[in-house]
Design a protein around this motif. Structure first.
Motif, PDB file in Angstrom:
ATOM      1  N   LYS A   2       0.850  -1.195   0.000  1.00  0.00           N
ATOM      2  CA  LYS A   2       0.000   0.000   0.000  1.00  0.00           C
ATOM      3  C   LYS A   2       0.877   1.233   0.000  1.00  0.00           C
ATOM      4  CE  LYS A   2      -4.586  -0.492   0.492  1.00  0.00           C
ATOM      5  NZ  LYS A   2      -5.525   0.272  -0.297  1.00  0.00           N
ATOM      6  N   ASN A  86      -3.091  -5.093 -22.944  1.00  0.00           N
ATOM      7  CA  ASN A  86      -1.731  -5.427 -23.313  1.00  0.00           C
ATOM      8  C   ASN A  86      -0.820  -4.253 -22.994  1.00  0.00           C
ATOM      9  OD1 ASN A  86       0.689  -5.964 -24.626  1.00  0.00           O
ATOM     10  ND2 ASN A  86      -0.347  -7.120 -26.226  1.00  0.00           N
ATOM     11  N   PRO A  87       0.164  -4.468 -22.128  1.00  0.00           N
ATOM     12  CA  PRO A  87       1.014  -3.362 -21.708  1.00  0.00           C
ATOM     13  C   PRO A  87       2.068  -2.971 -22.742  1.00  0.00           C
ATOM     14  CG  PRO A  87       1.645  -5.366 -20.595  1.00  0.00           C
ATOM     15  CD  PRO A  87       0.468  -5.714 -21.431  1.00  0.00           C
ATOM     16  N   ARG A 268       1.640   2.914 -13.809  1.00  0.00           N
ATOM     17  CA  ARG A 268       0.990   1.722 -13.267  1.00  0.00           C
ATOM     18  C   ARG A 268       1.839   1.106 -12.164  1.00  0.00           C
ATOM     19  NH1 ARG A 268       0.265  -0.723 -17.877  1.00  0.00           N
ATOM     20  NH2 ARG A 268      -1.564   0.424 -18.536  1.00  0.00           N
ATOM     21  N   PRO A 273      -3.200  -0.338 -11.173  1.00  0.00           N
ATOM     22  CA  PRO A 273      -3.904  -0.319 -12.453  1.00  0.00           C
ATOM     23  C   PRO A 273      -5.275   0.366 -12.444  1.00  0.00           C
ATOM     24  CG  PRO A 273      -4.187  -2.434 -11.411  1.00  0.00           C
ATOM     25  CD  PRO A 273      -3.366  -1.613 -10.466  1.00  0.00           C
ATOM     26  N   ASP A 274      -5.716   0.891 -11.295  1.00  0.00           N
ATOM     27  CA  ASP A 274      -7.042   1.515 -11.244  1.00  0.00           C
ATOM     28  C   ASP A 274      -7.030   2.814 -12.055  1.00  0.00           C
ATOM     29  OD1 ASP A 274      -9.371   2.810 -10.705  1.00  0.00           O
ATOM     30  OD2 ASP A 274      -9.319   2.477  -8.542  1.00  0.00           O
ATOM     31  N   HIS A 275      -7.753   2.812 -13.192  1.00  0.00           N
ATOM     32  CA  HIS A 275      -7.664   3.940 -14.119  1.00  0.00           C
ATOM     33  C   HIS A 275      -8.165   5.250 -13.532  1.00  0.00           C
ATOM     34  CE1 HIS A 275      -7.196   0.587 -16.925  1.00  0.00           C
ATOM     35  NE2 HIS A 275      -6.532   1.435 -17.653  1.00  0.00           N
ATOM     36  N   ARG A 328       6.292  -5.196  -7.708  1.00  0.00           N
ATOM     37  CA  ARG A 328       4.925  -5.114  -8.191  1.00  0.00           C
ATOM     38  C   ARG A 328       4.974  -4.582  -9.616  1.00  0.00           C
ATOM     39  NH1 ARG A 328      -0.424  -1.899  -5.910  1.00  0.00           N
ATOM     40  NH2 ARG A 328      -1.727  -2.528  -7.623  1.00  0.00           N
ATOM     41  N   VAL A 329       5.223  -5.463 -10.587  1.00  0.00           N
ATOM     42  CA  VAL A 329       5.290  -4.987 -11.959  1.00  0.00           C
ATOM     43  C   VAL A 329       3.909  -4.566 -12.411  1.00  0.00           C
ATOM     44  CG1 VAL A 329       7.306  -6.264 -12.687  1.00  0.00           C
ATOM     45  CG2 VAL A 329       5.066  -7.340 -12.779  1.00  0.00           C
ATOM     46  N   GLY A 330       3.856  -3.785 -13.467  1.00  0.00           N
ATOM     47  CA  GLY A 330       2.590  -3.205 -13.897  1.00  0.00           C
ATOM     48  C   GLY A 330       1.662  -4.192 -14.564  1.00  0.00           C
ATOM     49  N   PHE A 331       2.099  -5.402 -14.779  1.00  0.00           N
ATOM     50  CA  PHE A 331       1.228  -6.365 -15.442  1.00  0.00           C
ATOM     51  C   PHE A 331       1.716  -7.762 -15.120  1.00  0.00           C
ATOM     52  CE2 PHE A 331       4.717  -5.357 -18.125  1.00  0.00           C
ATOM     53  CZ  PHE A 331       5.089  -6.553 -18.682  1.00  0.00           C
ATOM     54  N   ALA A 332       0.934  -8.741 -15.486  1.00  0.00           N
ATOM     55  CA  ALA A 332       1.334 -10.118 -15.231  1.00  0.00           C
ATOM     56  C   ALA A 332       1.694 -10.792 -16.527  1.00  0.00           C
ATOM     57  CB  ALA A 332       0.178 -10.879 -14.583  1.00  0.00           C
TER      58      ALA A 332
ATOM     59  N   PRO B  92      -6.273 -12.522 -15.358  1.00  0.00           N
ATOM     60  CA  PRO B  92      -6.079 -11.100 -15.112  1.00  0.00           C
ATOM     61  C   PRO B  92      -4.767 -10.626 -15.749  1.00  0.00           C
ATOM     62  CG  PRO B  92      -5.685 -12.345 -13.104  1.00  0.00           C
ATOM     63  CD  PRO B  92      -5.986 -13.336 -14.173  1.00  0.00           C
ATOM     64  N   VAL B  93      -4.844  -9.510 -16.459  1.00  0.00           N
ATOM     65  CA  VAL B  93      -3.648  -8.955 -17.086  1.00  0.00           C
ATOM     66  C   VAL B  93      -3.018  -7.919 -16.167  1.00  0.00           C
ATOM     67  CG1 VAL B  93      -2.774  -7.690 -19.070  1.00  0.00           C
ATOM     68  CG2 VAL B  93      -4.596  -9.338 -19.371  1.00  0.00           C
ATOM     69  N   PHE B  94      -3.856  -7.094 -15.569  1.00  0.00           N
ATOM     70  CA  PHE B  94      -3.358  -6.017 -14.722  1.00  0.00           C
ATOM     71  C   PHE B  94      -3.525  -6.392 -13.246  1.00  0.00           C
ATOM     72  CE2 PHE B  94      -4.782  -3.814 -18.647  1.00  0.00           C
ATOM     73  CZ  PHE B  94      -3.523  -3.416 -19.059  1.00  0.00           C
ATOM     74  N   PRO B  95      -2.613  -5.946 -12.409  1.00  0.00           N
ATOM     75  CA  PRO B  95      -2.632  -6.361 -10.997  1.00  0.00           C
ATOM     76  C   PRO B  95      -3.648  -5.594 -10.154  1.00  0.00           C
ATOM     77  CG  PRO B  95      -0.765  -4.943 -11.382  1.00  0.00           C
ATOM     78  CD  PRO B  95      -1.446  -5.116 -12.715  1.00  0.00           C
ATOM     79  N   PHE B  96      -4.919  -5.698 -10.516  1.00  0.00           N
ATOM     80  CA  PHE B  96      -5.942  -5.116  -9.652  1.00  0.00           C
ATOM     81  C   PHE B  96      -5.939  -5.846  -8.311  1.00  0.00           C
ATOM     82  CE2 PHE B  96      -7.778  -3.834 -13.758  1.00  0.00           C
ATOM     83  CZ  PHE B  96      -8.008  -2.496 -13.483  1.00  0.00           C
ATOM     84  N   GLU B 100     -10.645  -4.312  -5.525  1.00  0.00           N
ATOM     85  CA  GLU B 100     -11.065  -3.618  -6.758  1.00  0.00           C
ATOM     86  C   GLU B 100     -11.845  -4.569  -7.668  1.00  0.00           C
ATOM     87  OE1 GLU B 100      -7.294  -0.454  -7.002  1.00  0.00           O
ATOM     88  OE2 GLU B 100      -7.125  -2.446  -7.888  1.00  0.00           O
ATOM     89  N   CYS B 140      -3.160  -8.816  -4.673  1.00  0.00           N
ATOM     90  CA  CYS B 140      -3.312  -8.604  -6.115  1.00  0.00           C
ATOM     91  C   CYS B 140      -3.869  -9.880  -6.741  1.00  0.00           C
ATOM     92  CB  CYS B 140      -1.965  -8.293  -6.762  1.00  0.00           C
ATOM     93  SG  CYS B 140      -1.430  -6.624  -6.485  1.00  0.00           S
ATOM     94  N   THR B 142      -3.330 -11.047  -9.499  1.00  0.00           N
ATOM     95  CA  THR B 142      -2.328 -11.751 -10.299  1.00  0.00           C
ATOM     96  C   THR B 142      -1.496 -12.722  -9.463  1.00  0.00           C
ATOM     97  OG1 THR B 142      -1.091  -9.710 -10.060  1.00  0.00           O
ATOM     98  CG2 THR B 142      -2.025 -10.165 -12.207  1.00  0.00           C
ATOM     99  N   GLU B 143      -1.507 -12.570  -8.127  1.00  0.00           N
ATOM    100  CA  GLU B 143      -0.697 -13.489  -7.316  1.00  0.00           C
ATOM    101  C   GLU B 143      -1.527 -14.568  -6.635  1.00  0.00           C
ATOM    102  OE1 GLU B 143       0.032 -10.831  -3.684  1.00  0.00           O
ATOM    103  OE2 GLU B 143       1.434  -9.984  -5.161  1.00  0.00           O
TER     104      GLU B 143
END
Lengths: 333, 260
Positions: A2, A86-87, A268, A273-275, A328-332, B92-96, B100, B140, B142-143
């Motif tokens: 956080k 897609n990042p 991100r 990722p919350d827009h 915590r990368v911006g995508f998986a 999931p692509v983004f780590p929400f 969320e 997250c 993603t994990e």
């Protein structure tokens, strides 16, 4: 993990202000910070002279242009990455950049009287996007894979057109075109900044207002549908807005590389990722980063370096550093 | 919940863009307050039919109605207030965060443009708690493991607060322990009056957890009714082309495939 979102925004905002100040102070003609403040807040006070011309007529419009183009490209990049899930997507994905480049070539190589530079470039950018959307649509649906493929096709078509125009160009036109293609804010004046401001800012606000829906869309088309979104309409709206903003930016200053791909990424990583918060964060980052790069572009050497060279030199290693150090990368995947 | 919340499909037909006729003619009833299994061999059209029920696809012919109200003609937002859908897997692509993600279930009932408010957050937390996964809120997506992710998706559907819940093989990728947790959760939801439809592959899970079953084959309904009376040796043998033994263990009916 956080992190305090207000703190991140405060730091980002502070950095952008610092970069702005640096942009106004530095250059071939040095104006001290105190003088810049006096000119900005009391522009009618006596004794301004050439400093006033440099700061208010040259650097200030250029600063606003850099801020707006950086913001625009970065916000569009965020939208496209979210929509395409897609990042690695950048705002030029739908052929906007090659369309705009072709338009610029028409103007520079053939005739600036028949094809005014900014207008033609903007129109061709939007035209390229429209072609990509038409080519990808199928029975009223718009599959993402088709869109990416259509973007590739449209890109190569316009690139071929551009190459052809280059063949027919003279040495002087070719040099001018090459410079334009690498992007540069030396063309920016009050007119450019004003035109960008009244179009980019409202479009970015509309995009931001759809932030939550963009979250849901980025979870996937079928899920967004069962969560009650008008998927086709929303995706079309956001895509057209983002391509519109990109076309405006490219038409104004040429093709600026990296900002639209990288700034959303970094945002991100910083804020998640919350827009609803990602879009403003990415807007601040893009605005600050391009301003920094442009200031360097016009100060590190005696002449002017195309800004894309700086954005790539600064941006690429930094992104690499973030990817290798940030957990915590911006995508998986 | 009143009996008029029964979900009903009549004469549904659905063809994919590539020409495959996945659902030929489907008429089935899904009563409120019960778990109904959608059962059948691979390629029988279960998932396609479930997506027709969920409004992801619109049947070319026939209709899907809830308490007499036709669902296909509703705009997506009103539709999403009535039916919730849990996909077999969501990548999931983004780590929400889990929070969320569950909050996304509140999307159909949002009023303003800027997203969920404090009340929605409370509802989402309650939904995650009822799925028994409140400790995941800050993680997250993603994990998470496959089972945890499934719980989160079900929690999102609970947060959507709809009378109908449609699930595509909710326990397919889960270990025995999590399978049981999910079925217990679905049973509890059915008891509150919700209409629950789940596509299921395992005949034993149908017998143990779903009172009603709709058996599909070749895109149409083979038979439907009480699972314990319907599942006899003849049906299973004709579905799978091999014999099955129905026996009992500890008072529970069990179906065993016969290997020859």
């Amino acid at each position: 993990m956080k992190r305090s979102r207000p703190l991140i925004f405060a730091v980002l905002g502070g950095l952008v202000l610092l970069v702005c100040l640096a942009a106004l102070v530095s250059g071939a003609y040095r104006v001290p910070a105190g003088e810049v403040f006096r000119l900005l807040f009391f522009p009618l006070s006596p004794g301004s002279g050439s400093a006033a011309t440099v700061v208010l007529d040259i650097r200030l419009p250029r600063l606003f242009t850099a801020l707006l183009v950086g913001l625009g490209l970065s916000v569009s990049g965020t939208v496209f990455q979210g929509l395409f899930r897609n990042p690695l997507v950048e705002p030029y994905i739908l052929g906007v950049s090659s369309g705009a480049a072709f338009g610029a070539a028409l103007s520079i190589v053939l005739s600036a009287a028949v094809f005014p530079l900014h207008l033609t470039s903007f129109a061709c950018g939007m035209g390229a996007m429209a072609l990509a959307l038409l080519a990808a649509g199928r029975r009223g649906t718009l599959p993402i894979v088709n869109l990416i493929l259509a973007g590739v096709v449209i890109n190569s078509l316009f690139s071929a057109g551009l190459s052809f125009l280059k063949l027919t160009a003279g040495a002087r036109e070719l040099r001018e075109l090459t410079f334009w293609l690498m992007g540069g804010l030396y063309v920016a004046d009050r007119h450019t900044a004003g035109l960008l401001a009244v179009q980019v800012l409202p479009a970015a606000l509309v995009i931001w207002s759809q932030g939550w829906k963009l979250n849901v869309l980025s979870a996937g088309e079928e899920e967004a549908l069962t969560l009650g979104l008008r998927v086709k309409f929303l995706r079309g709206l956001l895509m057209i807005l983002a391509a519109y903003v990109t076309s405006l930016c490219v038409a104004a200053v040429g093709i600026v590389a990296w900002v639209g791909l990288m700034m959303p990424h970094i945002a991100r990583m910083l804020i998640g990722p919350d827009h609803r918060v990602l879009i403003p964060a990415s807007a601040l980052l893009g605005a600050g980063f391009l301003t920094l790069c442009d200031t360097l572009a016009r100060t590190v050497t005696g002449g002017e370096i195309p800004v894309s060279i700086i954005t790539a030199f600064l941006g690429a290693p930094y992104l690499l550093f973030l990817i290798r150090t940030n957990r915590r990368v911006g995508f998986a995947g | 919940m009143p009996a008029d919340m029964d979900l009903r499909a009549e004469g549904c037909r659905y063809r994919y863009a590539n020409g495959t006729l996945a659902v030929r003619d489907f008429s089935g009833d899904f009563p409120a307050g019960e778990i109904t299994a959608l059962f059948g061999p691979n390629g029988s059209g279960k998932t396609t039919m479930l997506k027709n029920l969920a409004g992801i696809y619109t049947p070319a012919e026939g209709k899907v109605s809830l308490g007499g109200r036709e669902l296909n003609r509703l705009p997506p937002k009103r539709r999403a207030a009535l039916t919730a859908y849990v996909p077999q897997q969501s990548v999931p692509v983004f780590p929400f965060t889990v929070g969320e993600t569950v909050l996304m279930g509140r999307t159909p009932s949002l009023g303003g443009v800027f997203g969920p408010n404090r009340q929605d957050v409370t509802k989402a937390r309650e939904a995650l708690e009822s799925a028994g996964a409140s400790e995941l809120w800050d993680r997250c997506v993603t994990e998470l493991s496959g089972g945890q992710r499934q719980l989160v998706l079900i929690a999102r559907a609970i947060a959507q607060d709809t009378p109908v819940l449609l699930l595509d093989e909710p326990t397919a990728s889960l270990d025995l322990h999590h399978q049981h947790d999910i079925w217990r959760l679905l049973g509890a939801l059915a008891e509150t009056g919700k209409t629950i439809v789940a596509s299921v592959h395992d005949p034993n899970q149908v017998l143990w957890f779903c009172r009603r079953v709709v058996v599909m084959r070749y895109g149409t309904v083979e038979i439907q009714g009480d699972s314990r009376t319907i599942f006899n040796d003849n049906l299973l043998e004709s579905l799978y082309g091999r014999g099955c033994l129905r026996t009992e263990a500890e008072g529970l009916p069990v179906i065993l495939p016969l290997f020859s």
